[in-house]
Scaffold this motif. Structure first.
Motif: not given
Ligand code: URA
Length: 238
Positions: A176, A202-203, A206, A208, A210, A225
């Protein structure tokens, strides 16, 4: 707004294509053929092209599950562009929110909302970006600590911000970071004498990736989002 401008804002028409469609009688307003480019479209008007209702294209915010082999660019290059994967009007207006390398896969945000992009990538907002990396060599015991300390990468004057490293198995790690320096993740593992084999985002914050999106597929972000990433801080102005 004038009817010819409305047509350009709601389709891929250029101004001259819009005028030709009008001259051919293909455009109706409230069911009546209108040929006048200077007609002023009202909010309540129903405009259609060959019977297909048209609406102004607003600001768009998409997520793409980026496959390997695609470049984050609008220009032609030796690789196909991620934009080629989108089936949307006015593609040339869109840009990627930051970049992923050609061989990196996963979550890529694409928009035509420049202010939103600025807020997502601004270091002030300290937005987490989470990557899953597979590595050529097993991780050393001090890897977590070295990421947490903030490393000085080659060709940089300042150390990168502390990063969180989660060891998934000896050659897989989840990282991260809150910034997006050039090839940052690959260079961080390079500083440990290791090499990234695959890298997948991945992200972001907040948002992420799909799990229903296969590589190459995209969808519009939900309002929640969009807000969660591009909301303004108290006292901040656009
Ligand atoms: N860091 C990298 O090294 N590559 C990417 O594509 C993204 C982050």
């Amino acid at each position: 707004m004038r009817l010819d401008k409305f047509l350009c804002e709601s389709t891929d028409f250029t101004r001259s294509m819009a005028r030709s469609a009008l001259a051919r009688g293909e455009i109706t307003v409230n069911g009546e053929v209108v040929k006048r480019a200077t007609y002023v479209v009202q909010d309540t008007d129903a405009v259609a092209w060959e019977g297909e209702p048209l609406a102004i294209i607003g600001l768009r915010h998409l997520m793409l599950n980026k496959p390997a082999g695609y470049e984050c660019t609008n220009k032609t290059s030796q690789h196909p562009s991620v934009m080629d994967l989108l089936d949307v009007e006015k593609r040339e207006r869109l840009h990627t929110v930051g970049r992923l390398d050609v061989d990196t896969t996963g979550l890529l945000l694409i928009t035509d909302d420049g202010q939103w992009t600025h807020r997502v990538i601004s270091p002030r907002h300290q937005t987490d970006k989470v990557y899953l990396a597979t590595l050529a060599e097993p991780l050393p015991d001090d890897a977590v600590q070295r990421f947490a300390d903030g490393m000085l990468l080659k060709h940089e004057d300042e150390a990168v911000l502390p990063a969180h490293l989660e060891v998934v198995d000896p050659t897989t790690a989840r990282v991260t970071v809150q910034e997006g320096k050039y090839h940052q993740i690959k260079r961080m593992f390079g500083a440990l004498g290791n090499r990234v084999v695959t890298l997948h985002r991945e992200r972001i914050g907040s948002v992420v990736l799909d799990p229903d999106l296969a590589p190459g597929e995209s969808r519009y972000l939900t309002d929640a989002e969009v807000q969660s990433l591009g909301g303004m801080e108290p006292g901040e102005t656009a």
